[in-house]
Scaffold this active site. Structure first.
Site, mmCIF file in Angstrom:
data_model
loop_
_atom_site.group_PDB
_atom_site.id
_atom_site.type_symbol
_atom_site.label_atom_id
_atom_site.label_comp_id
_atom_site.label_asym_id
_atom_site.label_seq_id
_atom_site.Cartn_x
_atom_site.Cartn_y
_atom_site.Cartn_z
ATOM 1 N N TYR A 240 37.617 -31.347 67.765
ATOM 2 C CA TYR A 240 36.858 -32.002 68.494
ATOM 3 C C TYR A 240 35.618 -30.883 69.287
ATOM 4 O O TYR A 240 34.575 -31.398 69.477
ATOM 5 C CB TYR A 240 37.534 -32.487 69.596
ATOM 6 C CG TYR A 240 38.423 -33.802 69.269
ATOM 7 C CD1 TYR A 240 38.105 -35.030 69.214
ATOM 8 C CD2 TYR A 240 39.990 -33.727 69.483
ATOM 9 C CE1 TYR A 240 38.596 -36.015 68.723
ATOM 10 C CE2 TYR A 240 40.457 -34.921 69.220
ATOM 11 C CZ TYR A 240 39.925 -36.020 68.548
ATOM 12 O OH TYR A 240 40.827 -36.917 68.253
ATOM 13 N N SER A 271 36.661 -35.305 60.028
ATOM 14 C CA SER A 271 36.837 -35.222 61.448
ATOM 15 C C SER A 271 38.027 -35.582 62.192
ATOM 16 O O SER A 271 38.681 -36.377 61.520
ATOM 17 C CB SER A 271 35.559 -36.244 62.016
ATOM 18 O OG SER A 271 36.078 -37.492 61.914
ATOM 19 N N ASP A 272 38.325 -34.728 63.284
ATOM 20 C CA ASP A 272 39.169 -35.506 63.992
ATOM 21 C C ASP A 272 38.856 -36.736 64.468
ATOM 22 O O ASP A 272 37.742 -37.026 64.468
ATOM 23 C CB ASP A 272 39.512 -34.269 65.221
ATOM 24 C CG ASP A 272 40.760 -34.564 65.841
ATOM 25 O OD1 ASP A 272 41.700 -35.497 65.423
ATOM 26 O OD2 ASP A 272 41.545 -33.716 66.408
ATOM 27 N N CYS A 273 39.884 -37.381 65.071
ATOM 28 C CA CYS A 273 39.507 -39.003 65.166
ATOM 29 C C CYS A 273 38.816 -39.169 66.196
ATOM 30 O O CYS A 273 39.061 -38.761 67.573
ATOM 31 C CB CYS A 273 41.056 -39.679 65.247
ATOM 32 S SG CYS A 273 42.004 -39.375 63.769
ATOM 33 N N ALA A 275 35.840 -37.842 66.301
ATOM 34 C CA ALA A 275 35.004 -36.798 67.078
ATOM 35 C C ALA A 275 33.609 -36.862 66.938
ATOM 36 O O ALA A 275 32.790 -36.178 67.696
ATOM 37 C CB ALA A 275 35.736 -35.458 66.323
#
Length: 734
Positions: A240, A271-273, A275
């Protein structure tokens, strides 16, 4: 005759051996032709898609395209210590507990079991039409961030504070999860969170982690490099936060220069969720969803966990990116799905036939028990109180976590049909003639409302009291998971909750009966005020579905404890730098000059062990190290031998100590065993301030023992370590 053969080929091609030419004729679409390479199949599919269809495949919830026989697929799945969030599965000890085993072979076997269960559950899910979240084969695991600060709530998900230990354990995990088939992936692992990510949880969506190139390549990146270059991990998840001003999910330096050019990564980047949403909402680097989606796509981010990529068509229309770039990124993304066999007929790979009976099977439960046994760390054992005699007259068990299933699980967990609490494990060990009683005594994180206290008096009446205290994943964890945390999952103070301390003091007041403290938790718990109060301290982490059985076996001597701390236990937060400071000065065993409560690598067992006869010699390009370990006791035990190196600039420009080898070995009672290590050039390399590897000429000290080579370890009861000095330079290696 010719007509019959043609009929067989057209409608029953399995009647005769199918040639490549026949397979090509049979496949309705070229991307379903298993004779073609994954790259060719992926390229063919991308060419057949409309722009709208391409965009629909770019988020974690990838849409179905019926006209092209493309099934729905959800990329989001978790397997931190067993299949998570998707029903029945074997629940192994939390990752930090697995790190405490210092057992690479064990982690490989655990990951193999997890991937067996993954395939079995996937096959069954598809059969019943379940293609939703947590049902796929792309696992966003392992978490290889460095546990640099014990206040981080997600440190429990990691393999601790050391980059070498993390690299070794994570590499074993990835290889076990992904399998060894020459063509297909059994499951796809994912190294996260890339990079320089370890809290604060409250700030992660807008935080800029600032670090030097030395710290970056010395501490934060080695595990990622190992997973990409050695384990060939299929996925990497961007963090993030920003790193030195650049978005982790769209970084020129981290993605282009390091991940792609230096390490030649050719898997998928996710990507992180949500992000990418942070790009404009919190980091303020972009000013719109379209600009954010284009920035991520242009950096080669293959999957958006979230929804921002849904505007990629608008971003293309606005000239922020191109459909050609979308094609390039999507082609690589789809190759992962082809590697998993998701477009191939059932039976094309050996993993299609793994039966559902493997899920939480007796074999896997036995493996979970082995892991729990090996993860338990004995921190204190005054006058060798432990192990307890099974025929003891009376035992009193107390504490908020004795009968709790919550403390077995940690975060990112699956569900087992048969969990063994710590109370279950204790009760199963004592003689049927033993008087054993239990009361919770106190609440976990707050004072009791009812002022009446029977438990402390009952505890004093027993021959021994076992108090099961500590914290749980309701108190530490990810920002939305730890519902009892006032700090979004982080811990502002690392000590035991004060009312637990007060309760233990109350039990021991005017009481000379022994008190055994069993602590649960996923991070260091500072107990300096209790060390002189209790006779024994056992740290059990979040030990999984068989955790209670393992704790009972250790307390009553069926198994000797053999876990070692994968993270330093400070005395208090006053020994720590500011949480938001990402420089490594004063952090972890490698840079900390203050005397900790318990050092990295520490852990006692029930045997009397000694190290001796250390030899160090160079043979060609290898430094050979060996020593003897003697077990003077009457009990068979397992020991984790640890090898550390100090460079000529140790404690100045370099870490004080650096772990460069470890072995878990079984040592029979009244026996001696010789162990061997082979060190190579990289083991003696330091990282300079440009981020480049270098060997400083001079004397290197090699230490070998059962804990960190410090006076603190010896004072706590660890066996004396051995050390030897060798003079080296860059010319010592070709």
């Amino acid at each position: 005759m010719i007509r019959i053969v043609l009929f067989c080929i057209a409608f029953c091609h399995y009647c005769i051996p199918v040639s490549v030419v026949t397979a090509q004729k049979l496949a309705p679409f070229p991307w379903q032709n298993t004779a073609l390479s994954f790259e060719a199949r992926s390229e063919a599919l991308v060419k057949a898609l409309t722009l709208e269809e391409k965009v629909s495949l770019m988020t974690h919830n990838s849409a179905a395209i019926p006209r092209l026989n493309v099934p729905e697929y959800n990329w989001w799945n978790e397997s931190l210590h067993g299949i998570a969030r998707n029903g029945r599965a074997t629940v192994f000890p939390q990752a930090i507990g697995l790190a405490a085993t210092f057992d690479k072979d064990l982690l490989y076997r655990i990951a193999t079991a997890i991937s067996d269960e993954a395939r079995a559950k996937f096959n069954t899910s598809i059969a019943i039409g379940n293609r939703g979240i947590y049902a796929g084969l792309t696992f966003w695991t392992p978490n290889i961030n460095i546990f640099r600060d014990p206040r981080w709530g997600r440190g429990q998900e990691t393999y601790g504070e050391d980059p070498f230990l993390t690299s070794q354990m994570a590499t074993a995990y990835v290889k076990g999860l992904q399998g060894n088939h020459p063509k297909y992936l059994k499951a796809a692992a994912c190294a996260k969170h890339y990079a320089v990510h370890s809290g604060p949880e409250e700030l992660r969506h807008k935080f800029d982690a600032k670090t030097t190139k030395k710290d970056l390549f010395e501490t934060y990146l080695p595990a990622f490099e190992a997973l990409v270059t050695e384990a060939e991990v299929e996925g990497v998840m961007g963090a993030y936060n920003r790193v030195n001003g650049e978005l982790a999910c769209a970084s020129d330096f981290l993605i282009d220069e390091v991940l792609k050019k230096r390490w030649n990564f050719n898997g998928y980047l996710v990507s992180d969720c949500w992000a990418i949403k942070d790009f404009w909402e919190h980091h303020k680097v972009t000013d719109s969803p379209e600009a954010s989606a284009a920035l991520a796509l242009n950096k080669g981010l293959h999957v958006n966990c979230g929804e921002t990529y849904q505007v990629l068509d608008k971003a293309i229309q606005q000239g922020l990116t191109t459909e050609k770039q979308l094609d390039h990124v999507l082609k690589q993304q789809l190759i992962t799905r082809f590697k998993l066999g998701l477009f191939d007929p059932v039976g094309s790979n050996p993993y299609d036939t793994i039966p559902v009976s493997v899920v939480d099977s007796p074999k896997h439960r036995k493996l979970a028990l082995e892991a729990a046994r090996k993860s338990i760390v004995l921190l204190k054992n005054k006058n060798k109180l432990l192990p307890l005699n099974k025929n003891i007259k009376s035992v009193y068990v107390v504490g908020p976590h004795a009968a709790s299933e919550e403390v077995l699980l940690g975060n990112y967990f699956g569900l087992s049909s048969n969990t063994q609490t710590i109370l279950d494990g204790i009760v199963s060990q004592v003689s049927p003639g033993t008087t054993i009683n239990y009361k919770q005594g106190i609440l976990d994180y707050r004072e009791n409302v009812n002022p009446i206290d029977w438990s402390t008096g009952e505890a004093k009446a027993a021959d021994v009291c076992i108090a099961v205290m500590g914290i749980s994943s309701t108190y530490e964890g990810e920002e939305g998971e730890a519902i009892a945390s006032p700090n979004r999952g982080d811990r502002i103070d690392i000590k035991l909750p004060q009312h637990q301390i007060d309760y233990l003091k109350k039990i021991k007041k005017n009481n000379n009966k022994p008190l055994v403290l069993v602590l649960t938790g996923g991070s260091p718990i500072a107990i300096p005020e209790l060390l002189d109060l209790v006779e024994a301290v056992v740290f059990v982490w979040y030990p999984g579905e068989e955790g209670g059985t393992a704790v009972g076996e250790v307390l009553f001597g069926q198994v000797s404890p053999s876990g070692k701390l994968p993270v330093t236990f400070p005395k208090s937060i006053t020994q720590l730098p500011p949480y938001e400071d990402y420089t490594m000065t004063g952090r972890t065993y490698r840079y900390m000059i203050k005397d900790p409560l318990f050092p990295f690598g520490f852990g006692l067992n029930y045997a009397d062990l000694s190290y001796s006869k250390l030899t160090v010699m160079q043979k060609n390009q290898t430094i050979l190290v060996s020593a003897e370990i003697k077990n003077s006791s009457e009990q068979d035990v397992e020991e984790v031998a640890q090898l550390y190196i100090s460079s000529p600039k140790a404690g100045k420009e370099d870490p004080i100590y650096t772990l460069r080898g470890f072995q878990r070995i079984a040592i029979k009672a009244k026996s001696t065993q010789r162990i061997f290590f082979a060190l190579q050039k990289p083991d003696f390399q330091s990282i300079d301030y440009k981020g480049e590897p270098v060997i400083y000429p001079g004397n290197f000290t090699i230490y070998l023992g059962g804990s960190l080579p410090s006076s603190k370890s010896i004072a706590l009861g660890a066996p004396e370590y051995q050390s030897e000095t060798i003079s080296l330079s860059s010319k010592s290696f070709k």
